[in-house]
Every structure is written in structure tokens, then in C-alpha cells.
Design an enzyme around this catalytic site. Structure first.
Site, PDB file in Angstrom:
ATOM      1  N   ASP A  92       0.782  -1.143   0.028  1.00  0.00           N
ATOM      2  CA  ASP A  92      -0.130   0.015   0.052  1.00  0.00           C
ATOM      3  C   ASP A  92       0.958   1.237  -0.016  1.00  0.00           C
ATOM      4  O   ASP A  92       2.243   1.213   0.183  1.00  0.00           O
ATOM      5  CB  ASP A  92      -0.942  -0.014   1.219  1.00  0.00           C
ATOM      6  CG  ASP A  92      -0.351  -0.294   2.805  1.00  0.00           C
ATOM      7  OD1 ASP A  92       1.028  -0.175   2.397  1.00  0.00           O
ATOM      8  OD2 ASP A  92      -0.850  -0.793   3.456  1.00  0.00           O
ATOM      9  N   ASN A 130      -7.318  -2.223  14.525  1.00  0.00           N
ATOM     10  CA  ASN A 130      -8.764  -2.332  14.226  1.00  0.00           C
ATOM     11  C   ASN A 130      -8.995  -3.394  13.094  1.00  0.00           C
ATOM     12  O   ASN A 130      -9.928  -3.612  12.730  1.00  0.00           O
ATOM     13  CB  ASN A 130      -9.274  -1.033  13.559  1.00  0.00           C
ATOM     14  CG  ASN A 130      -8.662  -0.655  12.199  1.00  0.00           C
ATOM     15  OD1 ASN A 130      -7.773  -1.477  11.759  1.00  0.00           O
ATOM     16  ND2 ASN A 130      -9.141   0.342  11.551  1.00  0.00           N
ATOM     17  N   HIS A 160      -7.175  -4.078  10.310  1.00  0.00           N
ATOM     18  CA  HIS A 160      -7.184  -3.832   9.014  1.00  0.00           C
ATOM     19  C   HIS A 160      -5.940  -4.637   8.390  1.00  0.00           C
ATOM     20  O   HIS A 160      -4.941  -4.991   9.180  1.00  0.00           O
ATOM     21  CB  HIS A 160      -7.180  -2.420   8.436  1.00  0.00           C
ATOM     22  CG  HIS A 160      -5.779  -1.831   8.987  1.00  0.00           C
ATOM     23  ND1 HIS A 160      -5.488  -0.403   9.775  1.00  0.00           N
ATOM     24  CD2 HIS A 160      -4.497  -1.782   8.463  1.00  0.00           C
ATOM     25  CE1 HIS A 160      -4.587  -0.142   9.949  1.00  0.00           C
ATOM     26  NE2 HIS A 160      -3.588  -1.016   9.031  1.00  0.00           N
ATOM     27  N   GLU A 201      -9.841  -1.341   5.288  1.00  0.00           N
ATOM     28  CA  GLU A 201     -10.214  -0.996   6.505  1.00  0.00           C
ATOM     29  C   GLU A 201     -11.429  -1.922   6.899  1.00  0.00           C
ATOM     30  O   GLU A 201     -12.261  -2.274   5.915  1.00  0.00           O
ATOM     31  CB  GLU A 201     -10.555   0.371   6.556  1.00  0.00           C
ATOM     32  CG  GLU A 201      -9.349   1.411   6.337  1.00  0.00           C
ATOM     33  CD  GLU A 201      -8.660   1.603   7.790  1.00  0.00           C
ATOM     34  OE1 GLU A 201      -8.860   0.629   8.817  1.00  0.00           O
ATOM     35  OE2 GLU A 201      -8.126   2.547   7.946  1.00  0.00           O
TER      36      GLU A 201
END
Length: 257
Positions: free
Chosen positions: A67, A135, A137, A142
Site C-alpha cells: 500500500d 482495528n 485492517h 479497513e
């Protein structure tokens, strides 16, 4: 799935780096997907050490990063700059063999298509090194109702942006370009590394919970050749009695004394 729990983060990082070095020694032209982020810094430091010993040859390898933030490649906050600082500047990997998403591309959709074409042109990834966010991801996929299947432009969650800001990235970017979940799962092997107690909830959800886009890393458990390297803190919320996903995947855990 093979889950290895090491005593501390240093041991986990060395184990992960050793896995990559062994692949490079066995297959010098290996195609690697690489992750950025704090967890990977000691992994890359160990890879550099092994490289200097002649045990991790990068000269013929080819890398694709998972990414990139919506920043120019030369921005010191970009993941391209991160990789240069922590790995690329210290190994014998030619610039032409490094593949990165251009975060500041004017046409993000076209840039994502270009990246997918590069992946297709050079063949399937031999190994994808991935982390997991607090979280849940993976890459910058996400939590939400669905995950992008292929490389795409995504909006960062408020929790991710707060975390980036806490690490000194201010103002935190609002968007990123990221490999899709199908792109990641197409690699022949996956190597997931997580360290620290703050990752424990996400690790447990990914390995022992249902496969759901609300915990993107849970999709990694579907891969037929997944190795998970954890320290004890990151593994602290895994069940002790059961094997979690054993009903769906054969799971083996090894615990360091």
C-alpha cells in the site's frame, strides 16, 4: 495455518526475517509483497543483518509493497520513503525491481490498474509479508461492509488516521492506495507478523473469529499456506483450550519456553 508464538517481539521479528531470508536463498528470483509500519521495522533490521552476512540475497528478487498513502513518493512520510530508510538502501535490490503504488497519482483508478498489470506481468507473488492493524485492517483494507477485491483507492478510517497522527504524521492523510484482498490471497504463501498487546484483540478476531469484512485480517485465515508469527503479548487473547479455526483449517501452534 501455522501459528508460532515466540517469547518476545525481537524473537518474533527474527523468526519472520529468517523465513524471508530462507526463501531468498532458496529462490533468488522470488517475488515478495512487503508491508510497512512499526511492526516491520525490526523485521527489516534483521533482514539487513542477514543480507550483510550473505544469507538474504535481494539482487534478483522483485518487491511489491502492499500500500501507499496519498502522498508523493519523496515525501518523508510516504511508505516509499519508509522502505528506503529501513530496507532498500541497505540491500542490493535495483530500483527497477522495486514496485510501488504512486500515492500522488492524479488518476488513482488508472494507477491501481497499472499496479495490477505489473503484478500479473511478473507472475504470482511467492510470499506476502503482512501485518494487522489494531482495528483489524490488513494492508489498508479497513473494516466495513465489504473489502476491495483488487488494488484500489480507499478512505482511511478515523481510528487509523488518529494512529498515524499519534506517530507524528500530521496532518494524517485521508486516503491510500492498497492491494485488494484477492490480490493478497493470490500469493503462494502468506506471512503474518504481529507483536504487542495492542494487537491481541485483532489477532484473536483474525484467527479465531468469523471471516468478516469487519475484521479484514480474518480473510487471511482462508489461505492454504499461512504462517503467523506472534510474540506472547500479541497472542495473549487467543484461546488456550481450543484450536479456534481448527474446524475450518488445521491449526498448529508452537509456544517458545
Amino acid at each position: 495455518m501455522r501459528v508460532e508464538v515466540l517469547k518476545g517481539s525481537r524473537a518474533a521479528s527474527r523468526r519472520a526475517a529468517g523465513e524471508i531470508a530462507a526463501l531468498l536463498a532458496r529462490k533468488p528470483r522470488a517475488r515478495l509483497a512487503l508491508a510497512s509500519g512499526k511492526t516491520m521495522i525490526p523485521v527489516y533490521a534483521e533482514l539487513v543483518r542477514l543480507h550483510r552476512l550473505g544469507l538474504a540475497p535481494f539482487r534478483s528478487a522483485r518487491t511489491f509493497n502492499l500500500d501507499e498513502l496519498r502522498l508523493a513518493a519523496g515525501d518523508p512520510r510516504s511508505f516509499r520513503s519508509f522502505m528506503e530508510r529501513h530496507l532498500f538502501s541497505s540491500v542490493d535490490l535495483a530500483e527497477s525491481r522495486i514496485h510501488f503504488l504512486r500515492g500522488d497519482a492524479g488518476d488513482a483508478a488508472a494507477e491501481c490498474r497499472r499496479f495490477e498489470r505489473d503484478l500479473e506481468r511478473f507472475g504470482p507473488l511467492d510470499l506476502a509479508l503482512v501485518g494487522v492493524g489494531v482495528n483489524g485492517h490488513v494492508a489498508y483494507l479497513e473494516p466495513g461492509r465489504a473489502l476491495a477485491p483488487r488494488t484500489a483507492r480507499v478512505r482511511l478510517s478515523p481510528s487509523t488516521r488518529r494512529r498515524l497522527a499519534s506517530q507524528g504524521m500530521r496532518p494524517a492523510p485521508r486516503e491510500a492506495l492498497t492491494m485488494g484482498i484477492e490480490t493478497i490471497l493470490a500469493a503462494w504463501r502468506l506471512l503474518l507478523v504481529a507483536t504487542g498487546r495492542e494487537k491481541a484483540k485483532a489477532v484473536a478476531a483474525a484467527l479465531e473469529g468469523p471471516v468478516t469484512p469487519r475484521w479484514p485480517a480474518s480473510f487471511l485465515s482462508l489461505h492454504p499456506d499461512l504462517t503467523v508469527v506472534l510474540d506472547r503479548a500479541a497472542a495473549s487473547r487467543l484461546s488456550r483450550g481450543g484450536t479456534g479455526l481448527a474446524s475450518r483449517k488445521e491449526t498448529r501452534r508452537t509456544h517458545a519456553l
